[in-house]
Write an enzyme that holds these catalytic residues in place. Structure first.
Site, PDB file in Angstrom:
ATOM      1  N   LYS A  39      73.002 108.302  85.031  1.00 26.63           N
ATOM      2  CA  LYS A  39      72.045 109.208  85.320  1.00 26.63           C
ATOM      3  C   LYS A  39      71.160 108.652  86.550  1.00 26.63           C
ATOM      4  O   LYS A  39      71.301 107.943  87.031  1.00 26.63           O
ATOM      5  CB  LYS A  39      70.961 108.880  84.240  1.00 26.63           C
ATOM      6  CG  LYS A  39      70.274 107.417  84.109  1.00 26.63           C
ATOM      7  CD  LYS A  39      69.322 107.036  82.701  1.00 26.63           C
ATOM      8  CE  LYS A  39      68.803 105.839  82.960  1.00 26.63           C
ATOM      9  NZ  LYS A  39      68.420 105.152  81.425  1.00 26.63           N
ATOM     10  N   ARG A 137      60.159 105.557  71.765  1.00 22.68           N
ATOM     11  CA  ARG A 137      60.383 106.771  72.772  1.00 22.68           C
ATOM     12  C   ARG A 137      61.008 107.874  72.141  1.00 22.68           C
ATOM     13  O   ARG A 137      60.514 108.116  71.059  1.00 22.68           O
ATOM     14  CB  ARG A 137      61.136 106.253  74.253  1.00 22.68           C
ATOM     15  CG  ARG A 137      61.038 106.968  75.215  1.00 22.68           C
ATOM     16  CD  ARG A 137      61.776 106.422  76.402  1.00 22.68           C
ATOM     17  NE  ARG A 137      63.019 106.213  76.376  1.00 22.68           N
ATOM     18  CZ  ARG A 137      63.934 105.607  77.258  1.00 22.68           C
ATOM     19  NH1 ARG A 137      63.324 105.412  78.526  1.00 22.68           N
ATOM     20  NH2 ARG A 137      65.183 105.361  77.144  1.00 22.68           N
ATOM     21  N   TYR A 272      49.043 104.176 111.899  1.00 18.82           N
ATOM     22  CA  TYR A 272      47.840 104.592 111.307  1.00 18.82           C
ATOM     23  C   TYR A 272      46.856 103.518 110.683  1.00 18.82           C
ATOM     24  O   TYR A 272      47.463 102.550 110.201  1.00 18.82           O
ATOM     25  CB  TYR A 272      48.072 105.406 110.027  1.00 18.82           C
ATOM     26  CG  TYR A 272      48.924 106.804 110.229  1.00 18.82           C
ATOM     27  CD1 TYR A 272      48.365 107.810 111.113  1.00 18.82           C
ATOM     28  CD2 TYR A 272      50.351 107.053 109.837  1.00 18.82           C
ATOM     29  CE1 TYR A 272      48.761 108.873 111.273  1.00 18.82           C
ATOM     30  CE2 TYR A 272      50.710 108.238 109.947  1.00 18.82           C
ATOM     31  CZ  TYR A 272      50.112 109.177 110.770  1.00 18.82           C
ATOM     32  OH  TYR A 272      50.621 110.288 111.047  1.00 18.82           O
ATOM     33  N   MET A 320      55.635 108.607 107.270  1.00 19.48           N
ATOM     34  CA  MET A 320      56.304 109.242 106.519  1.00 19.48           C
ATOM     35  C   MET A 320      57.899 109.115 106.835  1.00 19.48           C
ATOM     36  O   MET A 320      58.767 109.179 106.196  1.00 19.48           O
ATOM     37  CB  MET A 320      56.012 110.964 106.538  1.00 19.48           C
ATOM     38  CG  MET A 320      56.693 111.821 105.852  1.00 19.48           C
ATOM     39  SD  MET A 320      56.270 113.418 105.937  1.00 19.48           S
ATOM     40  CE  MET A 320      54.733 113.599 105.004  1.00 19.48           C
TER      41      MET A 320
END
Ligand SMILES: *Cc1c(COP(=O)(O)O)cnc(C)c1O
Length: 389
Positions: A39, A137, A272, A320
């Protein structure tokens, strides 16, 4: 593609995957089926190539979380049985049948819906019944006061005329946790699961061909809970303490290169927010690897990356698309030098711990703009970029 390959990329060592599979296969024995959990794009390793490797080496089953993930495998030629662990809308039952995909059934109303849809298509749907034994779940609840209704509902589900209940499974909540309490909880889940199966088989007169519950924690710590099939994910990819104990190898190495180097005087604020100030003349490398590539910004100024001259501290806020590392005293690390973000030399477990998370999250976070290189028999056999070109 070639241009992006020397920015930030992941190397997927299919030989390590094969090794891990062989070790785990030997551990569980030939009489137990082996389901590889692929998955989330095989935990960020590339579901198609990972599945091909498992298929070639004799695994029995695959598991994904959605029909889209299952279809990706089918359209890329994977023939093995595939189990969808999560929800599939009933409108997709026709495709499940057409592509021979097995669906988890988690409650009676879905069993009925699926059976009705399958009837419209004139063919049974292959399903595995999911039992909730304490994960809280998905699954038929069968704990304590719910045991009898749980058994009753599962019996009704397996008797639905257009469902072929090939298997039944449950999921452990704390099998990978240390301590007596976790051991007792897991034991209790297992006993409840087998009690529930016995009761359903007696009531329905049908036998489940594949009973399974063993995830990574159970494969490592409770081999006696293998039943008919084991279902590891993380172990296959070679991460975590159990992988180390079993001699498994990490499959993913995430790499980047030094794109720029600058020398700053003492007292210079980096990145930053200026959270890091140089204390001496400092040689700073800029890496084209930031949080949009899957780096965790919470690791800013707190982690180290591996250079050809050893570990280098990361400095200042992670941006980023970039981050900075301190290359002072590492004259051999130059523009174009490769940096291992995580891998054999800089274990993902260490970064995960620093970030307050688990290795699963770091490998799944590697983003689609990071291309992959697949290595098999020591050679590069494929390169892949997930961007639409
Ligand atoms: C993800 C998952 C697994 C695999 O878990 P690991 O901890 O990676 O071994 C097994 N079973 C189910 C139902 C899962 O959702």
């Amino acid at each position: 593609m070639e241009s992006t390959l020397k920015r930030t990329w992941s190397e997927i060592d299919l030989d390590a995957l094969k090794h891990n599979y062989k070790v785990l296969r030997a551990r569980v024995g030939e009489n137990v089926k082996f389901l590889g959990v692929v998955k989330a794009d095989a935990y960020g390793h590339g579901a198609v190539e990972v599945s091909r490797t498992l298929e070639e080496n004799g695994a029995d089953y695959l598991a994904v979380s959605s029909i889209d993930e299952a279809m990706e495998l089918r359209v890329n030629g994977i023939k093995m049985p595939i189990l969808i662990l999560g929800h599939t809308p009933k409108e997709q039952v026709g495709r499940l049948i057409e592509y021979d995909i097995t669906q988890a059934v988690t409650c009676l109303s879905k069993a009925k819906e699926y059976s009705n849809e399958a009837e419209r298509h004139g063919k049974p749907l292959k399903v595995h019944i999911k039992v909730d034994t304490g994960m809280s779940r998905l699954g038929f609840l069968c704990e304590g006061q719910y045991f009898d209704t749980g058994v009753q509902n599962i019996t009704e589900a397996v008797n639905e005329p257009f469902l072929n209940a090939e298997g039944i499974f449950t999921h452990f909540a704390v099998s990978d946790e240390p301590g007596e309490e976790a051991l007792e909880y897991t034991k209790h889940q297992f006993r409840l699961f087998t009690d529930c199966i016995d009761a359903v088989e007696k009531k329905s007169g049908k036998k489940f061909e594949i009973k399974h519950c063993a995830n990574t924690g159970a494969v490592a710590k409770y081999p006696e809970y293998s039943l008919d099939m084991v279902r590891p994910g993380l172990l296959l990819y070679g991460y975590g303490e159990f992988a180390k104990d079993l001699g498994l190898r990490p499959v993913m190495t995430l790499k980047t290169v030094v794109s720029t180097i600058k020398i700053y005087p003492a007292g210079t604020k980096i990145s930053y927010g200026g959270i890091y100030t140089t204390t001496d003349t400092t040689r700073i490398g800029v890496l084209p690897y930031g949080y949009a590539d899957g780096f965790f910004r919470c690791l800013s100024n707190r982690c180290e990356l591996y250079t050809t001259e050893g570990l280098a501290p990361q400095r200042g806020k992670i941006c980023m698309d970039m981050c900075m590392i301190d290359l002072t005293g590492k004259p051999g690390v130059d523009i174009g030098s490769e940096i291992e973000i995580f891998g054999v030399h800089n274990p993902v477990e260490k970064l995960a711990e620093l970030a307050g998370t688990i290795p699963y999250e770091l490998v799944c976070a590697v983003s689609k703009r990071v291309p992959r290189t697949y290595i098999k028999d020591g050679r590069i056999i494929g390169k892949e970029l997930m961007l639409r070109m």
